[in-house]
Design a protein around this motif. Structure first.
Motif, PDB file in Angstrom:
ATOM      1  N   ALA A   1       4.964 -17.859  21.860  1.00 47.33           N
ATOM      2  CA  ALA A   1       6.460 -18.057  21.213  1.00 47.33           C
ATOM      3  C   ALA A   1       6.474 -18.549  19.813  1.00 47.33           C
ATOM      4  O   ALA A   1       7.035 -18.225  18.925  1.00 47.33           O
ATOM      5  CB  ALA A   1       6.995 -18.773  21.898  1.00 47.33           C
TER       6      ALA A   1
ATOM      7  N   GLU B   1       5.180 -16.148  17.195  1.00 48.88           N
ATOM      8  CA  GLU B   1       6.683 -15.223  16.942  1.00 48.88           C
ATOM      9  C   GLU B   1       7.601 -15.680  16.073  1.00 48.88           C
ATOM     10  O   GLU B   1       8.116 -15.196  15.076  1.00 48.88           O
ATOM     11  CB  GLU B   1       7.117 -14.753  18.360  1.00 48.88           C
ATOM     12  CG  GLU B   1       8.072 -13.620  18.544  1.00 48.88           C
ATOM     13  CD  GLU B   1       7.232 -12.366  17.944  1.00 48.88           C
ATOM     14  OE1 GLU B   1       7.867 -11.634  17.168  1.00 48.88           O
ATOM     15  OE2 GLU B   1       6.032 -12.059  18.165  1.00 48.88           O
ATOM     16  N   GLU B   2       7.955 -17.050  16.337  1.00 46.40           N
ATOM     17  CA  GLU B   2       8.736 -17.809  15.426  1.00 46.40           C
ATOM     18  C   GLU B   2       8.136 -17.904  13.879  1.00 46.40           C
ATOM     19  O   GLU B   2       8.997 -17.827  13.017  1.00 46.40           O
ATOM     20  CB  GLU B   2       8.764 -19.371  15.999  1.00 46.40           C
ATOM     21  CG  GLU B   2      10.097 -19.936  15.772  1.00 46.40           C
ATOM     22  CD  GLU B   2      11.445 -19.303  16.078  1.00 46.40           C
ATOM     23  OE1 GLU B   2      12.477 -19.507  15.481  1.00 46.40           O
ATOM     24  OE2 GLU B   2      11.402 -18.669  17.214  1.00 46.40           O
TER      25      GLU B   2
ATOM     26  N   LYS C   1       8.946 -14.376  12.182  1.00 51.94           N
ATOM     27  CA  LYS C   1      10.249 -14.403  11.830  1.00 51.94           C
ATOM     28  C   LYS C   1      10.528 -15.159  10.450  1.00 51.94           C
ATOM     29  O   LYS C   1      11.069 -14.635   9.684  1.00 51.94           O
ATOM     30  CB  LYS C   1      11.199 -14.688  12.878  1.00 51.94           C
ATOM     31  CG  LYS C   1      11.571 -13.971  13.969  1.00 51.94           C
ATOM     32  CD  LYS C   1      12.631 -14.474  14.923  1.00 51.94           C
ATOM     33  CE  LYS C   1      12.258 -14.116  16.267  1.00 51.94           C
ATOM     34  NZ  LYS C   1      13.348 -14.795  17.162  1.00 51.94           N
TER      35      LYS C   1
ATOM     36  N   LEU D   1       7.906 -26.941  12.639  1.00 52.38           N
ATOM     37  CA  LEU D   1       7.649 -26.476  13.966  1.00 52.38           C
ATOM     38  C   LEU D   1       6.603 -27.230  14.264  1.00 52.38           C
ATOM     39  O   LEU D   1       5.385 -27.452  13.931  1.00 52.38           O
ATOM     40  CB  LEU D   1       7.282 -24.848  13.702  1.00 52.38           C
ATOM     41  CG  LEU D   1       7.215 -24.184  15.046  1.00 52.38           C
ATOM     42  CD1 LEU D   1       7.398 -22.401  14.784  1.00 52.38           C
ATOM     43  CD2 LEU D   1       5.910 -24.296  15.917  1.00 52.38           C
TER      44      LEU D   1
ATOM     45  N   PHE E   1       8.191 -26.886  20.207  1.00 54.64           N
ATOM     46  CA  PHE E   1       7.641 -26.085  21.266  1.00 54.64           C
ATOM     47  C   PHE E   1       6.880 -26.782  22.024  1.00 54.64           C
ATOM     48  O   PHE E   1       5.788 -27.463  21.677  1.00 54.64           O
ATOM     49  CB  PHE E   1       7.228 -24.942  20.577  1.00 54.64           C
ATOM     50  CG  PHE E   1       8.236 -23.734  20.025  1.00 54.64           C
ATOM     51  CD1 PHE E   1       8.206 -22.694  20.546  1.00 54.64           C
ATOM     52  CD2 PHE E   1       8.967 -24.308  18.959  1.00 54.64           C
ATOM     53  CE1 PHE E   1       9.113 -21.721  19.955  1.00 54.64           C
ATOM     54  CE2 PHE E   1       9.922 -23.198  18.428  1.00 54.64           C
ATOM     55  CZ  PHE E   1      10.109 -21.958  18.758  1.00 54.64           C
TER      56      PHE E   1
END
Length: 899
Positions: free
Chosen positions: A427, A430-431, A434, A552, A582
């Motif tokens: 994940a 993927e983030e 983006k 992040l 996350f």
């Protein structure tokens, strides 16, 4: 329905709001003075400093001078750096001056804030210390802010490791001194090991402003600073024990990750005893439970900790054959920092590198006790409110949250929790993809080097260009951080606390100018700056459009504060930004402290693979877990401090005594008191009060007096006189010992005698204090077991350490008296013999040199018989100017005898 507390806050504001509001009149005063100070010439600003000092001497207080001093400092900074302080920076400065912690978000200009209270308090002439987390920041800030102080007629110094002594003394004598917490603490200890008052560097501790105060006073306060010297080499013991640890199985020990401890079970102890007997480490007739086995048991425990609790590339790395520790809070390498009590040696044995000898403590202090020496203390950081209780309880520091200059526009998202680490990483990648596609810079926070490298490999696989910042890339740190806000940049960082360089959107103009100048040194700096400013402004606009910096985080840290520091990197000075955490149920914090209910809830929801749960309840549950860990860490530090406080009282007594000794010109009274006290003790021991003459041990007293005071007197005759008692003997011994000292004083000359007394006192105090520290360390390691006997270990430690201190002072008196008693001047014959011996040695050396010069370099020949290049014991003992025994034909001093 709103609670009363909530309504009260809405009407009256929080206590913090009220504190901030109360400073408004002062800020208005400073702002009203601005035109007056703008009108002053450069010399006018310096003259103001002299005027303030004169007014202080006449009885005005620092608070009276504050508005004018701050206005002067603001104008000085505007001229020197082109920076005009915002009102919120002045508010921060006011709270620092009042001895508080100012919590200011990242990018609010804390470095400039410190100049205001530093300038105001330096007007007293007592010196101000500004404490930073590393040497790079100390030098950078001193150089940068030194321009402001210079414009105001103040001097600035910087203290750094391995600094020449004269330069260090100058740095401490400056009005404002920048230094790291480590260097300040070590200099305090070194000063108290010096033998002359003029060699001491630090002045009395007046006022300190601690930057990144949470990092220095809380995170680093777990480990004390220690100055140590080498002890005996025990490499064989470490290696033998290291070979034994892998043989252990799970039933031999229990591991408690929560408490970070590992202990042997009964089966483990039996197995160890058997194997240690077989290996010959433990004598056959000795068990592990015998007092003589303490050292072996201690080292076996350390070996187990090294294997089970310290992980390569997380807690330490191996570089150039050395085990280098990694700071768990900043991810930096701590070169030169070693674990104590043989633990570092156990890790060296585990990694198969050269084992360096263990050290013996010569002096030590905790940061808590060092910083409590200051009359006034203040600090600044981006995150302090979560540790408010600890700051108040241990340092008496209040925390004030200073509002930001512009409102925060960052969006903080709820945590996303995945079932497994693999799902979480998928994940995250993927983030990042983006954000990267739309050009948004991403700062990825990890908790260890290992994890940052795993993530780096995943991004490389996806073809995403990125930078990694951790202990391995320490040197390029400032550059990597400066580039982290550029369009499409992806930066993986291990812990972002106290990095000292702001992440500026679009890039850092200063860094870009320096880079360009490196590539084309002949270029015009002004033209380059204009070009870079335009480029950065253009890029910044694009970054803002993409949403600003995206922070992040790949895991929650044990401490909420460290998470907030990472979050605070985004959204500086009102910039837009976004932050997200996350997590997975396999993360350390979730696994060790997260509630089991969470896993059940997630299972009950029937989550599909790759799906995350995002809910405010999860955040609350995590915050509770973090608060639990923070509370436990606070208790550990509080306990450490309680034990250190016992030693700190003794340390203060010893250091104050040393200082008194160094400052005194004449110590004969002190030495006399010590000698008389020794005589009292000896007489009491051999002629107890209220005892009969036949019970006296006059023979023993005579021998003790001879041995301890080097005094041969007829004690038996004195005691045999009619009507004699212990007081008679005592008075006669006083008189005889005083007469002996007067003779010595005449023989040596008064000045020499006073000097001898001073040196003997200092040396003996140092030796005794060192031995005492070692005894206290051992007492500390065993006193914990008293708890099993329902006795409070701390009280036991207090009582016994006091008894040890008393007996140390007693033996100090006896040793000083003995050494001074044995000192005597050389006779004329002894002096003559010594001079003759020196002349003979000198003549022999010059004859050798002449012979060597005449013959010139000898022809190369055969090496001396039995000569082994790698074994100096086979070289014989040639003079410095004799031919080298290797047969090279060169002088020994130019060949194998080269120093």
């Amino acid at each position: 329905m709103l609670g009363f507390g909530t309504i009260a806050k809405k009407v009256f504001g929080t206590p913090n709001d009220r504190k901030i509001k109360a400073t408004r009149p002062i800020i208005e005063k400073i702002n009203a003075l601005e035109p007056e100070f703008e009108a002053l010439s450069d010399q006018g600003l310096i003259d103001k400093t002299a005027e303030f000092k004169a007014r202080l001497e006449k009885g005005e207080t620092l608070d009276d001078l504050l508005p004018e001093a701050f206005a002067n400092c603001r104008e000085g900074a505007r001229r020197a750096l082109g920076l005009r302080a915002f009102d919120v920076q002045l508010i921060g400065g006011i709270f620092l001056h009042r001895g508080n912690i100012a919590e200011m978000k990242t990018g609010e200009g804390k470095t400039l804030v410190a100049t205001f209270p530093a300038y105001l308090n330096a007007l007293t002439g007592k010196g101000v210390h500004i404490v930073t987390v590393n040497d790079y920041l100390a030098k950078r800030d001193a150089d940068w802010m030194g321009k402001v102080y210079g414009a105001l007629g103040m001097t600035t110094g910087v203290v750094y490791p391995q600094q020449p002594e004269a330069e260090k003394q100058g740095a401490y004598a400056a009005d404002i001194t920048y230094a790291t917490n480590n260097e300040l603490g070590f200099d305090y200890l070194r000063d108290n090991m010096k033998s002359k008052i003029e060699d001491m560097n630090q002045r009395p501790h007046h006022f300190a402003i601690v930057d990144e105060v949470d990092s220095i006073l809380i995170d680093e306060a777990r480990t004390p600073l220690i100055i140590s010297g080498p002890s005996n080499d025990k490499s064989d013991l470490y290696i033998a024990i290291d070979q034994l640890i892998p043989e252990l199985t799970d039933e031999h020990f229990t591991l408690d990750e929560k408490a970070r401890s590992v202990t042997f079970t009964d089966e483990g102890n039996d197995f160890l005893e058997k194997r240690l007997h077989e290996m010959g480490v433990l004598p056959e007739e000795q068990t592990l439970y015998d007092p003589e086995s303490t050292t072996v048991v201690h080292h076996v425990n350390q070996g187990l900790r090294a294997h089970k609790m310290f992980t390569k590339d997380k807690d330490y790395i191996v570089r150039d054959g050395e085990v280098v520790l990694i700071d768990e809070f900043t991810g930096r390498m701590m070169a030169g920092r070693r674990l104590s009590e043989g633990l570092h040696q156990a890790i060296e044995a585990k990694e198969g590198v050269n084992i360096q000898p263990e050290n013996v403590t010569m002096a030590s202090v905790t940061f808590q006790n060092y910083f409590r020496l200051y009359e006034k203390l203040a600090g600044m950081t981006g995150t302090a409110l979560t540790e408010e209780e600890e700051f108040m309880e241990i340092y008496g520091l209040g925390v004030v949250a200073i509002p930001t200059n512009k409102p925060i526009a960052r969006v903080d998202e709820h945590d996303a929790v995945y079932r497994t680490t693999a799902e979480k990483y998928a994940a995250i990648v993927e983030e990042i993809k983006k954000a990267h596609e739309k050009g948004q810079p991403v700062l990825v926070g990890t908790t260890s080097i290992e994890k940052s490298e795993v993530l780096s490999q995943l991004l490389t696989k996806e073809g995403i260009k990125h930078n990694v910042l951790n202990a391995r890339q320490h040197e390029q740190e400032a550059q990597i951080i400066a580039d982290a806000g550029r369009l499409g940049a992806v930066t993986i960082a291990t812990n972002m606390a106290g990095r000292g360089t702001d992440i500026q959107l679009g890039g850092n103009v200063e860094m870009k100018v320096l880079q360009a100048l490196d590539e084309t040194p002949d270029a015009d700096p002004e033209a380059l700056r204009e070009q870079m400013e335009a480029e950065v402004a253009d890029e910044k606009a694009k970054v803002l459009e993409a949403g600003g910096l995206f922070v992040l985080a790949t895991e929650r840290h044990e401490s909420r504060r460290i998470d907030n520091q990472l979050r605070g990197r985004s959204g500086r000075q009102g910039d837009p930004g976004r932050s997200a955490f996350f997590l997975s149920l396999e993360d350390d914090l979730m696994r060790i402290f997260g509630s089991e209910r969470l896993d059940k809830v997630l299972s009950g929801l029937g989550m599909k693979e790759g799906e995350a749960i995002v809910h405010p309840w999860v955040n609350k549950s995590l915050e509770r877990a973090q608060a639990k860990v923070e509370g436990r860490n606070f208790d550990i530090r509080k306990q450490l401090l309680k034990f250190d406080d016992v030693m700190n009282d003794q340390r203060k007594v010893i250091f104050a005594q040393r200082r008194e000794i160094m400052e005194s010109e004449d110590l004969s009274d002190v030495v006399q008191d010590m000698r008389h006290q020794v005589i009292d003790d000896l007489v009491t021991e051999h002629m107890p009060p209220k005892s009969y003459a036949e019970q006296w041990d006059t023979e023993g007293l005579y021998n003790s007096v001879r041995e301890t005071l080097n005094l041969d007197v007829p004690v038996k005759d004195w005691a045999g006189e009619e009507g004699a008692d212990d007081d008679t003997v005592r008075e006669k011994l006083y008189a005889a010992s005083d007469a002996q000292m007067s003779e010595k004083s005449e023989a040596f000359g008064t000045e020499t005698m006073r000097n001898i007394e001073k040196q003997i006192l200092l040396q003996t105090i140092d030796t005794k204090w060192r031995e005492h520290l070692l005894t206290l360390e051992h007492l500390r390691s065993v006193v914990g077991f008293r708890g099993y006997a329902q006795r409070d270990p701390l009280n036991e430690y207090k009582t016994e350490s006091f008894q040890l201190f008393e007996s140390m002072l007693e033996s100090l008196r006896a040793e000083v008296s003995q050494k001074i008693g044995q000192v005597r001047p050389m006779t004329e014959d002894e002096q003559k013999a010594m001079m003759e011996q020196l002349q003979q040695q000198q003549a022999a050396l010059s004859a050798q040199a002449d012979a060597a010069e005449e013959s010139g370099p000898a022809e190369p020949g055969e090496p001396r018989e039995g000569f082994d290049e790698n074994d100096p014991s086979t070289w014989g003992n040639p003079g410095r100017n004799q031919p080298c025994p290797c047969g090279s034909g060169k002088k020994f001093k130019h060949c194998h005898g080269r120093l």
